[in-house]
Scaffold this active site. Structure first.
Site, PDB file in Angstrom:
ATOM      1  N   LYS A   1      34.320  28.350  26.535  1.00 50.09           N
ATOM      2  CA  LYS A   1      35.018  28.389  27.826  1.00 50.09           C
ATOM      3  C   LYS A   1      34.019  28.356  28.983  1.00 50.09           C
ATOM      4  O   LYS A   1      34.404  28.398  30.141  1.00 50.09           O
ATOM      5  CB  LYS A   1      35.865  29.661  27.925  1.00 50.09           C
ATOM      6  CG  LYS A   1      37.039  29.690  26.944  1.00 50.09           C
ATOM      7  CD  LYS A   1      37.867  30.937  27.157  1.00 50.09           C
ATOM      8  CE  LYS A   1      38.730  31.302  25.977  1.00 50.09           C
ATOM      9  NZ  LYS A   1      39.936  30.510  25.833  1.00 50.09           N
TER      10      LYS A   1
ATOM     11  N   GLN B   1      37.755  35.243  30.262  1.00 52.91           N
ATOM     12  CA  GLN B   1      38.156  34.462  31.432  1.00 52.91           C
ATOM     13  C   GLN B   1      37.374  34.862  32.682  1.00 52.91           C
ATOM     14  O   GLN B   1      37.685  34.391  33.769  1.00 52.91           O
ATOM     15  CB  GLN B   1      39.670  34.615  31.691  1.00 52.91           C
ATOM     16  CG  GLN B   1      40.553  34.135  30.562  1.00 52.91           C
ATOM     17  CD  GLN B   1      40.502  32.621  30.336  1.00 52.91           C
ATOM     18  OE1 GLN B   1      39.966  31.863  31.149  1.00 52.91           O
ATOM     19  NE2 GLN B   1      41.047  32.181  29.216  1.00 52.91           N
TER      20      GLN B   1
ATOM     21  N   HIS C   1      45.591  39.084  25.436  1.00 55.32           N
ATOM     22  CA  HIS C   1      45.605  37.942  24.515  1.00 55.32           C
ATOM     23  C   HIS C   1      45.786  38.501  23.090  1.00 55.32           C
ATOM     24  O   HIS C   1      45.334  39.604  22.794  1.00 55.32           O
ATOM     25  CB  HIS C   1      44.242  37.253  24.644  1.00 55.32           C
ATOM     26  CG  HIS C   1      44.108  35.960  23.930  1.00 55.32           C
ATOM     27  ND1 HIS C   1      43.858  35.872  22.584  1.00 55.32           N
ATOM     28  CD2 HIS C   1      44.170  34.681  24.376  1.00 55.32           C
ATOM     29  CE1 HIS C   1      43.760  34.592  22.228  1.00 55.32           C
ATOM     30  NE2 HIS C   1      43.958  33.852  23.305  1.00 55.32           N
TER      31      HIS C   1
ATOM     32  N   CYS D   1      49.011  32.520  23.699  1.00 52.70           N
ATOM     33  CA  CYS D   1      48.588  33.659  22.862  1.00 52.70           C
ATOM     34  C   CYS D   1      48.871  34.994  23.541  1.00 52.70           C
ATOM     35  O   CYS D   1      48.116  35.960  23.363  1.00 52.70           O
ATOM     36  CB  CYS D   1      47.115  33.584  22.478  1.00 52.70           C
ATOM     37  SG  CYS D   1      46.732  32.145  21.491  1.00 52.70           S
TER      38      CYS D   1
ATOM     39  N   ASP E   1      37.337  42.462  27.454  1.00 48.15           N
ATOM     40  CA  ASP E   1      37.504  41.065  27.043  1.00 48.15           C
ATOM     41  C   ASP E   1      37.235  40.213  28.285  1.00 48.15           C
ATOM     42  O   ASP E   1      38.087  40.099  29.170  1.00 48.15           O
ATOM     43  CB  ASP E   1      38.928  40.862  26.511  1.00 48.15           C
ATOM     44  CG  ASP E   1      39.237  39.394  26.275  1.00 48.15           C
ATOM     45  OD1 ASP E   1      38.370  38.540  26.539  1.00 48.15           O
ATOM     46  OD2 ASP E   1      40.371  39.104  25.830  1.00 48.15           O
TER      47      ASP E   1
HETATM   48  N1  PMP Z   1      40.844  36.676  25.367  1.00 50.73           N
HETATM   49  C1  PMP Z   1      41.259  35.882  26.358  1.00 50.73           C
HETATM   50  C2  PMP Z   1      41.657  36.509  27.679  1.00 50.73           C
HETATM   51  C3  PMP Z   1      41.315  34.511  26.179  1.00 50.73           C
HETATM   52  O1  PMP Z   1      41.741  33.726  27.186  1.00 50.73           O
HETATM   53  C4  PMP Z   1      40.928  33.966  24.920  1.00 50.73           C
HETATM   54  C5  PMP Z   1      40.990  32.472  24.671  1.00 50.73           C
HETATM   55  N2  PMP Z   1      42.166  31.849  25.130  1.00 50.73           N
HETATM   56  C6  PMP Z   1      40.503  34.825  23.924  1.00 50.73           C
HETATM   57  C7  PMP Z   1      40.467  36.171  24.175  1.00 50.73           C
HETATM   58  C8  PMP Z   1      40.082  34.333  22.568  1.00 50.73           C
HETATM   59  O2  PMP Z   1      38.979  33.501  22.636  1.00 50.73           O
HETATM   60  P1  PMP Z   1      38.531  32.620  21.387  1.00 50.73           P
HETATM   61  O3  PMP Z   1      39.755  31.909  20.898  1.00 50.73           O
HETATM   62  O4  PMP Z   1      37.522  31.701  21.948  1.00 50.73           O
HETATM   63  O5  PMP Z   1      37.961  33.546  20.373  1.00 50.73           O
END
Ligand code: PMP
Length: 435
Positions: free
Chosen positions: A240, A217, A132, A380, A214
């Site tokens: 999430k 998910q 991401h 993203c 990270d």
């Molecule tokens: N890493 C992953 C794998 C994600 O799916 C996301 C959110 N889509 C993020 C990081 C970033 O999370 P946040 O926008 O809540 O900070």
């Protein structure tokens, strides 16, 4: 039926999610953000109505109460991820801030002349092309600040399930100081073999390498045991996992955290402040400058209680089956290509896909008209999409409140939409007559 018992949490419109009461909403965008059970919204309201006050400061009863509730939320996070100690959990605004905290702290030599752990010129940072953006851009910034080199495990080595042998051949070497990798891909749904990756990295990287996971998910969907994983940092976002927005956490090994420069300066993160410099508190206060997101942390605590009430292993088991069903149904739709690993590779309950007749954004708009909420875009993950040869994809992502009926309704809306677009390109109308 889903894993949700309470009618209020099964969705305002009788479907999954807080939709308008007159329409069934099929919410298939939980990888972006999950819905919130009423115990979470109740906890937010209750904080503001019954104990609103700042934490850690006041001598008065309300402040003691809010401090206790805020710190109790930390305990809940700590036990949810099996942290050794509550001081290893730092509240942040989300996973993005948690990664920025680590990347900035490890790449900025903070004033005071103390020697903190630092990534320097000639060092290497390793991530993957499938990350991401929030696990790419902070490391690009850290590399450009320090003169370190940012290296990527290619998407081709991770898209069909992480190929650990891809790490051989120089990607990990004695200059590798930091490895940051996602647990579960928000596009491919792949679940990375973290144990094998950690073993390889510890055997081949610099002896003081740090590994960040990270877990955005994974933490909402499966048991994440930070001690068993053997990493140094884990980040996740509360929104999430049934919690409010504006809250997430960084878990880090306590010795590592206390050897890191603070990320933000301000109230609460200090030990002593003098005009010519300051000394810093230990973790977690060290990284929680200013008034923290008190209500949101308490809301996250309520979300964790809610998830524990269902059982994280039950959620995982249910979602593996539902995700498998989603994948099989989607693969049977004419002209649809599902991105990600082959059938048989364990994956999370989400599918990104493209179709041969319609752009993902148009698909998202048309499905929305049918009451189906999916995500379309690059999620993203631009480098990953480029590597896969698509600029965008559509994504359906599930949570424990979704059902097979949701998947069926989504697939028939999808088939209808694709049929409509196909009729436009073939010169026939939807009912098959010449147009
Ligand atoms: N890493 C992953 C794998 C994600 O799916 C996301 C959110 N889509 C993020 C990081 C970033 O999370 P946040 O926008 O809540 O900070």
């Amino acid at each position: 039926s889903s894993l949700v018992d309470d009618e209020r949490d099964a969705g305002g419109g009788g479907g999954t999610g807080g939709g308008k009461a007159d329409r069934r909403l099929i919410y298939l965008d939980s990888a972006a953000t999950s819905h919130k059970p009423s115990v979470v919204t109740d906890a937010l309201i209750s904080y503001y109505e019954t104990m609103n006050s700042n934490v850690h400061r006041g001598a008065h009863a309300l402040s003691r109460e809010s401090t206790e509730a805020y710190e109790c939320a930390r305990d809940k996070v700590a036990s949810f991820v099996n942290a050794r100690d509550r001081n290893e959990v730092i509240f942040t605004s989300g996973a993005t801030e948690a990664i920025n905290l680590v990347a900035t702290s490890l790449s900025c030599r903070e004033g005071g002349g103390r020697e903190y752990r630092l990534i320097g010129e000639g060092d290497e940072i390793l991530i993957t092309e499938a990350e991401h953006h929030s696990n790419i851009v902070p490391w690009q910034m850290a590399a450009s600040r320090t003169g370190a080199t940012l290296r990527y495990v290619p998407a081709s080595s991770v898209s069909d399930g992480f190929d650990v042998s891809a790490l051989m051949g120089g990607l990990v070497n004695d200059r590798t100081k930091l490895v940051s990798i996602q647990h579960v891909s928000n596009v491919l749904g792949t679940i990375n073999p973290i144990g094998d990756i950690v073993d390889y990295v510890r055997d081949n990287a610099s002896p003081d390498v740090l590994i960040l996971l990270d877990a955005c998910q994974s933490v909402p969907h499966m048991k994440v045991d930070v001690r068993a994983l053997g990493v140094d940092f884990v980040v996740a976002s509360g929104h999430k996992m049934c919690g409010p927005t504006g809250i997430g956490f960084l878990w880090g090994r306590e010795d590592v955290l206390n050897g890191m420069a603070p990320y933000k300066g301000g109230g609460e993160m200090i030990d002593e402040v003098y005009m010519d410099g300051s000394t810093y508190a230990r973790s977690p206060a060290r990284f929680e400058a200013g008034t923290p997101p008190i209500a949101q942390a308490i809301g996250l605590g309520a979300a964790i209680d809610y998830i524990n009430g269902i059982g994280i292993d039950r959620i995982h088991e249910y979602e593996i089956e539902l995700g498998d069903y989603l994948r099989r149904r989607l693969e049977d739709v004419e002209g649809v290509t599902v991105l990600g690993p082959r059938v048989g590779v364990e994956r999370a309950a989400l599918c990104s896909f493209v179709s041969d007749v319609v752009h993902p954004s148009d698909l998202g708009t048309f499905l929305d008209l049918e009451g189906v909420a999916i995500r379309s875009g690059h999620h993203c993950c631009q480098p990953l999409h480029r590597a896969l040869g698509h600029s965008h994809s559509a994504r359906a992502s599930l949570y424990f409140y979704n059902t097979k009926e949701d998947v069926d309704d989504f697939v028939s809306a999808l088939e209808g939409t694709l049929g409509f677009f196909r009729s436009l390109t073939s010169g026939t109308t939807v009912d098959g007559k010449d147009g």
